[in-house]
Design a protein around this motif. Structure first.
Motif, short mmCIF file in Angstrom:
data_model
loop_
_atom_site.label_atom_id
_atom_site.label_comp_id
_atom_site.label_asym_id
_atom_site.label_seq_id
_atom_site.Cartn_x
_atom_site.Cartn_y
_atom_site.Cartn_z
N MET A 1 0.84 -1.18 0.00
CA MET A 1 0.00 0.00 0.00
C MET A 1 0.89 1.24 0.00
SD MET A 1 -3.10 0.88 0.11
CE MET A 1 -4.34 1.92 0.73
N TYR A 2 0.60 2.12 -0.91
CA TYR A 2 1.37 3.35 -1.04
C TYR A 2 0.53 4.54 -0.65
CZ TYR A 2 4.62 0.77 -3.95
OH TYR A 2 5.53 -0.13 -4.40
N PHE A 3 1.23 5.59 -0.23
CA PHE A 3 0.60 6.88 -0.04
C PHE A 3 1.54 7.91 -0.65
CE2 PHE A 3 0.25 10.87 2.37
CZ PHE A 3 -1.05 11.21 2.02
N ALA A 4 1.00 8.78 -1.46
CA ALA A 4 1.79 9.85 -2.06
C ALA A 4 1.00 11.15 -1.98
CB ALA A 4 2.11 9.53 -3.51
N ALA A 5 1.68 12.20 -1.58
CA ALA A 5 1.03 13.50 -1.47
C ALA A 5 1.99 14.58 -1.95
CB ALA A 5 0.63 13.79 -0.03
N LEU A 6 1.40 15.62 -2.49
CA LEU A 6 2.14 16.82 -2.87
C LEU A 6 1.92 17.88 -1.81
CD1 LEU A 6 1.14 17.19 -6.62
CD2 LEU A 6 3.45 16.81 -5.78
N LEU A 7 2.99 18.49 -1.35
CA LEU A 7 2.90 19.64 -0.45
C LEU A 7 3.53 20.82 -1.18
CD1 LEU A 7 3.96 18.38 3.10
CD2 LEU A 7 1.70 19.09 2.35
N ALA A 8 2.72 21.81 -1.49
CA ALA A 8 3.21 23.00 -2.19
C ALA A 8 3.20 24.18 -1.25
CB ALA A 8 2.34 23.28 -3.41
N ARG A 9 4.36 24.85 -1.15
CA ARG A 9 4.44 26.03 -0.28
C ARG A 9 3.88 27.23 -1.04
NH1 ARG A 9 9.93 27.63 2.70
NH2 ARG A 9 10.67 27.52 0.58
#
Length: 176
Positions: A1-9
């Protein structure tokens, strides 16, 4: 199981979005995806984890070259997303070389991180991917996470700890 997220400042803090990496085939594709998340060329982090075995941080700052950190290269190599991050350069190999193990011949049944007893006896060979962090361990230093702190993170709670240090834990939890 994967989790991927983008965090943009952004000017207002961090914005998070979950992301599907199914269409990402190269680091260039990943960099393009990250850059699309920040039209103002601010910092964008792609945070990836796989079931408490490894995590990776992919960072893009505008048009600068991406920076990468992977917590356990050997564990990441056995996954499609991890393999994407593990460039020859990151592993200290000559670009374009095929020094790594043949992935079709690896025992990926989940026992002992996919290693057979023969691998342990042979010591894994000179070209073996290390069971240790690789990449830019100072990738988050300017954001408040030192090299020592990053290397000490456990894959089980690394992304939450990173988000908390950035002041982005609430926005990350909204996409989890």
């Amino acid at each position: 199981m994967y989790f991927a997220a983008l965090l943009a400042r952004t000017e207002d803090g961090w914005e998070a979005s979950d992301t599907e990496l199914d269409d990402v085939e190269t680091l260039s594709d990943l960099a393009d995806l990250a850059r699309e998340a920040s039209p103002d060329e601010d910092t964008v982090l792609v945070l990836i984890e796989q079931e408490d075995s490894w995590f990776g941080v992919f960072r893009v700052d505008g048009e600068d070259d991406p920076r990468i950190y992977v917590s356990d290269a050997a564990a990441a190599q056995r996954s499609a997303y991890g393999e994407l991050l593990l460039t020859d350069e990151l592993l200290g190999r000559e670009p374009g070389s095929d020094d790594g193990p043949d992935l079709d011949s690896l025992d990926l049944d989940g026992t002992e991180d996919g290693e057979s007893e023969d691998d342990e006896e042979e010591g894994g060979g000179a070209d073996a991917v290390p069971h240790s962090p690789v990449g830019d361990s100072e990738i988050l230093e300017d954001l408040g996470i030192s090299e020592k702190e990053l290397r000490a993170l456990d894959a089980e709670d690394a992304l939450g700890t990173i988000a908390e240090a950035l002041g982005a834990s609430e926005v990350l939890e909204t996409v989890r």
